[in-house]
Enzyme design. Structure first.
Site, PDB file in Angstrom:
ATOM      1  CG  ASP A 180      -0.198  -6.830  -3.847  1.00  0.00           C
ATOM      2  OD1 ASP A 180      -0.882  -5.800  -3.718  1.00  0.00           O
ATOM      3  OD2 ASP A 180       0.260  -7.461  -2.875  1.00  0.00           O
ATOM      4  CD  GLU A 240      -3.209  -9.712  -0.313  1.00  0.00           C
ATOM      5  OE1 GLU A 240      -2.983 -10.077   0.846  1.00  0.00           O
ATOM      6  OE2 GLU A 240      -4.356  -9.542  -0.766  1.00  0.00           O
TER       7      GLU A 240
HETATM    8 ZN   LIG Z   1      -6.742  -6.914   0.021  1.00  0.00          ZN
END
Ligand SMILES: [Zn+2]
Length: 435
Positions: A113, A177
């Site tokens: 991601d 994230e």
């Molecule tokens: Zn990273």
């Protein structure tokens, strides 16, 4: 070592291999779900399937698995667990390439991601364009560059016909994230190795630790009252300026930081842990004293400070005590004590230099790239859960981490290629060459 030279020569002669893979990965936008409302950019599943097919061509046995909050409920209160997160078409990918036996296994790990596009791009964030020997795009640094390098490093070894004794495993996770639940699920699924390399961008330095990160908000009460008039004592109803009380806290935070600068250092970190004020919010309108002030801060903690749950409760308590101690120095605050609202606690991890994996990786990296150094990562990576389950883990990857999360994020092709060579050497040294 002849094999090492053969592999490095292959990588140098086939630079397109790593650059094409990176550009293909950038062109599948895989923005973490909690960052972006536009579904056309949230394609973690597509990116994972592309990589799955790529690994299968290289001879890996692969599987996709989906993080499931219900199945992970036993981790409630621990790092990376978010009861309301969902993972529809957001699979983790695991690939396994069996060695000939007798060697140590390595897990090459990364998160698929990326953060949201953000504004101010001058190039297509999902175009994977090449300009001036750089590849641009969201994830070029954080961390599709690292994923491309680690997969290509293995590909080079295989293309050169070299057989490894130890197993090579590849794990790419979703959701790093936005809290790291992908890695929690990955570790819970039982994937293990004798050493783990997370190829987050470190500019080719070896990062044996990452810090824990706390976000908090100190809420300081005041009492509104006409700002142009003489105010009486607060005990008889006078106004109390929350901004002045906030200033007291800001001064005391400066003092606390001087103490932390000497007590919260680490030999592999360039800066000590600090309480950084990120926002100061106060007041209502121009003719009244502020009825309330908020100090939003970011404080970091060392792996040695983490608690039994792998989190920062000890440091939280230290900061809560600090807030109360400051309140005791002021009549109003003693009777109207501020509180801390906690927002984020991102976990940390550390691999000691006594670990054989650390020593082997250090030898491999320094031999191929003498300019590298050992330096911890000041922010968060996914290494916490790998360390929690006893896998020696190091961060090592291409690109300057300062360009992560920025507009026009890019990685230098030369560095990407150099990184691929170094990772190939790490694999050869750690897994062992067969025959
Ligand atoms: Zn990273």
């Amino acid at each position: 070592m002849n094999e090492e030279k053969t592999v490095h020569d292959w990588i140098a002669a086939h630079q397109d291999s790593v650059t094409d893979l990176l550009r293909s990965l950038i062109r599948i936008p895989s923005v973490t779900t909690y960052f972006d409302e536009d579904p056309q950019y949230m394609r973690e599943g597509d990116a994972q399937r592309m990589l799955k097919a790529y690994l299968e061509e290289l001879g890996f046995v692969t599987e996709l698995s989906y993080p499931d909050a219900q199945k992970l409920a036993k981790y409630a209160g621990m790092a990376g667990y978010y009861p309301h997160y969902t993972f529809e078409d957001r699979p983790n990918l695991f690939g396994h390439y069996q060695g000939t036996g007798g060697g140590k296994s390595i897990l090459l790990s990364g998160h698929i991601d990326v953060v949201q596009r953000g504004s101010q791009w001058t190039l297509d964030p999902f175009g994977g364009e090449i300009r001036d020997n750089r590849i641009y795009g969201r994830g070029a640094v954080d961390m599709k560059g690292g994923i491309a390098a680690m997969v290509t490093a293995f590909k080079a070894i295989r293309e050169c016909g070299i057989k490894l004794q130890g197993d090579v495993k590849v794990g790419t996770v979703v959701g790093e994230e936005a809290g790291g639940m992908g890695t929690l699920a990955f570790v819970d699924a039982g994937y293990r190795a004798d050493g783990c390399l997370i190829t987050e961008s470190t500019h080719l330095d070896i990062a044996p630790l990452c810090r824990g990160i706390l976000w908090g908000k100190i809420i300081i009460p005041g009492r509104a009252g006409h700002i142009e008039l003489k105010q009486g004592d607060w005990r008889s109803g006078g106004a109390v300026d929350a901004i002045a009380k906030g200033r007291l806290y800001m001064d005391m935070i400066d003092r606390l930081n001087k103490r932390w600068a000497v007590t919260k250092e680490h030999k592999y970190l360039p800066i000590p842990c600090q309480v950084h004020v990120a926002q100061f919010n106060a007041g209502e309108y121009p003719t009244t004293f502020a009825n309330r002030a908020e100090i939003v801060f970011n404080a970091q903690y060392l792996p040695a400070e983490k608690d039994g749950m792998g989190l920062g409760s000890t440091v939280k308590k230290e900061l809560e005590d600090f807030v109360m101690d400051v309140a005791k120095t002021d009549d109003w605050l003693r009777e109207h004590p501020p509180c801390i609202e906690w927002i984020v606690d991102a976990d940390c991890g550390e691999t000691l230099d006594s670990e054989p994996f650390f020593q082997q990786v250090r030898d491999s990296v320094f031999r191929v790239n003498p300019a590298s150094k050992v330096e911890g990562i000041c922010c968060h990576t996914d290494m916490g859960w790998y360390s929690n389950v006893g896998i020696p883990t190091l961060n090592f990857g291409p690109g300057d981490p300062r360009y992560a999360h920025q507009a026009d994020e890019f990685v230098e092709i030369d560095e990407l290629v150099q990184c691929t060579k170094i990772i190939a050497s790490i694999i050869l040294d750690w897994c062992g060459i067969s025959g």
